[in-house]
Design an enzyme around this catalytic site. Structure first.
Site, mmCIF file in Angstrom:
data_model
loop_
_atom_site.group_PDB
_atom_site.id
_atom_site.type_symbol
_atom_site.label_atom_id
_atom_site.label_comp_id
_atom_site.label_asym_id
_atom_site.label_seq_id
_atom_site.Cartn_x
_atom_site.Cartn_y
_atom_site.Cartn_z
ATOM 1 N N LEU A 6 0.865 -1.175 0.000
ATOM 2 C CA LEU A 6 0.000 0.000 0.000
ATOM 3 C C LEU A 6 0.903 1.227 0.000
ATOM 4 C CD1 LEU A 6 -2.819 1.356 0.388
ATOM 5 C CD2 LEU A 6 -2.453 1.128 2.848
ATOM 6 N N ILE A 7 0.760 2.077 -1.011
ATOM 7 C CA ILE A 7 1.617 3.249 -1.164
ATOM 8 C C ILE A 7 0.755 4.498 -1.156
ATOM 9 C CG2 ILE A 7 3.403 4.366 -2.552
ATOM 10 C CD1 ILE A 7 3.868 1.688 -3.956
ATOM 11 N N GLY A 9 0.183 8.681 -1.743
ATOM 12 C CA GLY A 9 0.687 9.787 -2.553
ATOM 13 C C GLY A 9 1.259 9.360 -3.886
ATOM 14 N N SER A 11 0.071 9.980 -7.086
ATOM 15 C CA SER A 11 -0.343 10.691 -8.305
ATOM 16 C C SER A 11 0.843 11.220 -9.087
ATOM 17 C CB SER A 11 -1.311 11.833 -7.971
ATOM 18 O OG SER A 11 -0.701 12.770 -7.101
ATOM 19 N N GLY A 13 5.549 11.976 -8.927
ATOM 20 C CA GLY A 13 6.830 11.873 -8.246
ATOM 21 C C GLY A 13 7.210 10.500 -7.753
ATOM 22 N N GLY A 15 5.991 8.634 -5.423
ATOM 23 C CA GLY A 15 4.882 7.704 -5.241
ATOM 24 C C GLY A 15 4.461 7.038 -6.532
ATOM 25 N N SER A 138 13.270 12.511 4.686
ATOM 26 C CA SER A 138 14.051 13.545 4.010
ATOM 27 C C SER A 138 15.328 13.771 4.793
ATOM 28 C CB SER A 138 13.241 14.849 3.964
ATOM 29 O OG SER A 138 14.043 15.946 3.574
ATOM 30 N N TYR A 151 8.469 22.263 8.035
ATOM 31 C CA TYR A 151 8.655 21.021 7.280
ATOM 32 C C TYR A 151 9.652 20.104 7.989
ATOM 33 C CZ TYR A 151 10.153 17.894 3.520
ATOM 34 O OH TYR A 151 10.476 16.778 2.782
#
Length: 286
Positions: A6-7, A9, A11, A13, A15, A138, A151
């Site tokens: 299950l991934i 995001g 849509s 890049g 993901g 990140s 962030y």
């Protein structure tokens, strides 16, 4: 039996590339996104290459949406083998000039979404005595940077959350925990982060203006001088995520490039992949 993944995001890049790459490597992929209307690029790939990918709606800021997606996977397969917490959003603005809504949004998308997705899959992984949770974090989860305090704060939180889980769920329930830590990524994620910074006139004003101008000039210089070294493609980062998923004994932390490794060196040189610290905590507390 092929594993399922299950991934979040998917849509664009990392993901999107992860969904395609995992499917090409014999995973059944549940590719999720907040708005299924943005799944056209993935649908096209599915049709062209006959990939074993199913699209599901999942908004990481909505607990009901998360639970619905997880329940769908369980109803279809009876298990969840891998969760890739990929959904996230860049944001660069001073804390003084950020609204309450922006602060909550950055935290929800980048941190709370990881927590609630993990919370949703853990009961099933614990019951099946196996599973893997991979969070795309990140270098900003290890090193704080100018104008990125919100962030970075959210990504630091993800790192601490994942590190804490790794100290006990891995041994007790055979659930592997890993953070994949990219540096710069040449995707819509980066474009969005820059737009949110540059377009907002409030950021480039007042006493912060000269600092901000130096920050943006430095970013541009680094991009011009060493674009190939700094900015990776979404596919390159997805490849690291796949390697982690296929590793029988994956590390807690893995940077995705030499640049990312060098950037975090002062924070990581004593324990690059986090294994020593996790073992030390286990020995001290359990």
């Amino acid at each position: 039996m092929n594993k399922n993944v299950l991934i979040t995001g998917t849509s664009t890049g990392v993901g999107l590339e992860s969904a395609i790459l995992f499917a090409k490597n014999n995973y059944k992929v549940y590719a999720t996104m907040r708005n299924l209307e943005k799944g056209e690029a993935l649908r096209k790939k599915i049709e062209e290459e006959n990939l074993n990918i199913e699209l599901l709606p999942l908004d990481v800021t909505n607990i009901g949406s998360i639970q619905s997606a997880v329940n769908t996977v369980i109803e279809k397969d009876g298990r969840i083998d891998v969760l890739v917490n990929n959904a996230g959003a860049g944001f660069a603005k001073t804390i003084e000039q950020s609204t309450e809504e922006e602060i909550r949004w950055v935290t929800d998308v980048n941190y709370h979404g990881v927590v609630f997705c993990t919370q949703a899959v853990l009961p099933f992984m614990r019951k099946q005595k196996s599973g893997q949770i991979i969070s795309i974090t990140s270098v900003g989860g290890l090193v704080g940077q100018p104008f990125n305090e919100l962030y970075c704060g959210a990504k630091f939180a993800v790192e601490g959350f994942m590190e804490s889980l790794a100290t006990y769920v891995s041994d007790a329930f055979n659930i592997k925990i890993s953070c994949v830590e990219p540096g710069g990524i040449a995707t819509e994620f980066m474009t969005s982060a820059v737009e949110k910074t540059a377009v907002d006139g409030k950021l480039a004003s007042g006493e912060y203006l000269p600092i901000f101008e130096r920050y943006m000039a430095g970013n541009q210089q680094r991009a011009n001088e060493s674009k190939e070294q700094v900015y990776q493609t979404g596919l390159e980062v997805a490849g690291i995520a796949l390697e982690v998923a296929q590793n029988e004994n994956p590390p807690l932390r893995v940077r995705t490039s030499k640049w990312a490794e060098d950037f975090c060196m002062l924070k990581t040189q004593a324990d690059p992949d986090g294994t020593k610290l996790v073992n030390e905590i286990k020995n001290s507390f359990l």
